[in-house]
Design an enzyme around this catalytic site. Structure first.
Site, PDB file in Angstrom:
ATOM      1  N   GLY A 136       0.821  -1.205   0.000  1.00 46.63           N
ATOM      2  CA  GLY A 136       0.000   0.000   0.000  1.00 46.63           C
ATOM      3  C   GLY A 136       0.855   1.255   0.000  1.00 46.63           C
ATOM      4  N   TYR A 137       1.286   1.675  -1.187  1.00 49.23           N
ATOM      5  CA  TYR A 137       2.160   2.839  -1.314  1.00 49.23           C
ATOM      6  C   TYR A 137       1.470   3.971  -2.085  1.00 49.23           C
ATOM      7  CZ  TYR A 137       6.633   1.203   0.636  1.00 49.23           C
ATOM      8  OH  TYR A 137       7.639   0.815   1.480  1.00 49.23           O
ATOM      9  N   GLU A 252      12.320  -3.640  -3.872  1.00 47.32           N
ATOM     10  CA  GLU A 252      11.333  -3.802  -4.933  1.00 47.32           C
ATOM     11  C   GLU A 252      11.969  -3.626  -6.304  1.00 47.32           C
ATOM     12  OE1 GLU A 252       7.016  -1.995  -6.395  1.00 47.32           O
ATOM     13  OE2 GLU A 252       8.292  -0.813  -5.095  1.00 47.32           O
TER      14      GLU A 252
END
Length: 404
Positions: A136-137, A252
């Site tokens: 959730g960014y 990531e």
């Protein structure tokens, strides 16, 4: 009986080879169809029963996360041993047993920033594929400028209360838990962000898949309406989430680059060349008939080789304790370009077959390539846009100043 890893590299390789021959099912030594990829979690159905067997055997050794500490379910291997394991799996064509944002992004960040209770609670379930995580960014008003996020997290005494919206949340509709950036202080920007975890089945959580031009819906809009979260699920300090967020972004970008993006799984350099030969044809010497296309494929292969060497150098630098944080931006940008170029070449090799979308008039494999080409357009957006990564390189690697 647990695997006892010999310290000698040659002995370790021999023992790993024997273990893989004994434990890797034959069907797990074949190319992996997209619909057999294992993401784990409560909803995992295991289309191929051997996928479950393979995951369980690898996870029991901690080899889904080979370098993680054993006390958290990992394999406890050194980087050299993990590399040998990877090489031996590649030798027999063994499938990756588990694909997981928990393995690639959240887990490494939790090992670094989480407390002991959080590590023991969450990490073993990631290793065994029991929990599927999402990130959730990004928000509608905070994408490239991630620190501008506004999802509000209020301290309610015995719990936190979260309200807000995230977007481009990969597989949020399939995930069990989310690692989420929230705003806990509106008076400052970067210093007012915290990092928190919660169950996606919590009351007040809603997901809406976003359909892409490729026809798939891997991304979601995610809404939080008065979501109650226990306080022990905050990672790190209140208002200390930006430091965790930056480190997780490094993981990531590195994992995206290393995996070649999910849409290209199983299509390496050799496959591209052979694929073109099948669809374009060869001359008497076995060379691709289209000389211009042959030359551009050769350019792509050289680019890919240089890319792989750069990744290896970065890994060695990190192992030596050198700062390589900004290298992730270089690698992420290069990987996006490389993958998009490869898909352009594959569609070109298809000729008129590349026009296929649906119906019986086109080969299924050709239609998948066309959809993969459309999907690859997102590579320069996900995990940090190419523009933002180029800004990082220009400022922090090359030392260039903003144009006034």
């Amino acid at each position: 009986m647990p695997f006892d890893a010999p310290s000698d590299p040659d002995a370790f390789r021999e023992k790993v080879r024997g273990w893989l021959e004994e434990n890797c099912p034959e069907s797990m030594r074949t190319p992996m169809p997209e619909d057999e990829v294992v993401w784990g979690g409560r909803r995992e159905k295991f289309k191929n029963p051997d996928s479950k067997v393979w995951l369980e055997r690898m996870a029991n050794e901690g080899w889904t996360a080979p370098t993680w500490p054993k006390e958290y379910g990992g394999g406890g291997l050194t980087r050299e041993q993990a590399k040998i394991l990877e090489q031996e799996m590649a030798r027999i064509g063994a499938r990756t047993p588990l694909f997981s944002f928990g393995l690639w992004m959240f887990g490494p960040a939790l090992i670094e920033f989480g407390n002991e209770e959080q590590k023991k609670r969450f990490l073993p379930d990631i290793v065994h594929g029991r929990t599927r995580w999402c990130q959730g960014y990004s928000e509608p008003g905070a994408g490239s400028d991630l620190a501008g996020l506004q999802t509000k997290c209020e301290d309610k005494g015995d719990h936190y209360l979260i309200n807000g919206q995230k977007v481009w949340t990969s597989y949020a509709n399939e995930a069990d838990w989310i690692f989420c950036l929230v705003r806990t202080d509106n008076t400052v920007k970067h210093e007012g962000i915290s990092f928190i975890l919660f169950d996606m089945e919590s009351e007040g959580v809603e997901t809406r898949p976003i359909k892409l031009i490729s026809g798939s819906s891997p991304f979601c809009e995610t809404f939080f309406s008065d979501v109650k979260v226990p306080k022990d699920q905050l990672v790190g300090e209140v208002n200390g989430g930006w430091k965790i967020a930056k480190r997780l972004l490094q993981h990531e970008r590195s994992s995206i680059s290393a995996s070649g993006f999910g849409s290209t799984r199983g299509t390496g350099m050799l496959e591209l060349e052979e694929y073109a030969k099948i669809h374009v044809g060869t001359d008497g010497d076995g060379k691709l008939l289209d000389g211009d296309l042959r030359g551009r494929i050769a350019d792509h292969q050289m680019y890919a080789k240089a890319f792989n060497l750069t990744v290896q150098r970065s890994q060695q630098q990190a192992k030596a304790g050198q700062e390589v944080g900004h290298t992730a931006s270089i690698i992420k940008y290069a990987a996006a370009k490389m993958n998009q170029d490869k898909h352009e070449l594959m569609v070109e090799a298809l000729g008129t077959e590349g026009l296929g979308w649906e119906g019986e008039g086109f080969d299924r494999g050709a239609k998948m390539v066309t959809r993969g080409w459309l999907r690859s357009k997102g590579n320069s957006i996900e995990g940090g846009t190419s523009e933002i990564n180029l800004n990082v390189v220009s400022k922090r690697v090359l030392g260039l100043r903003d144009h006034q």
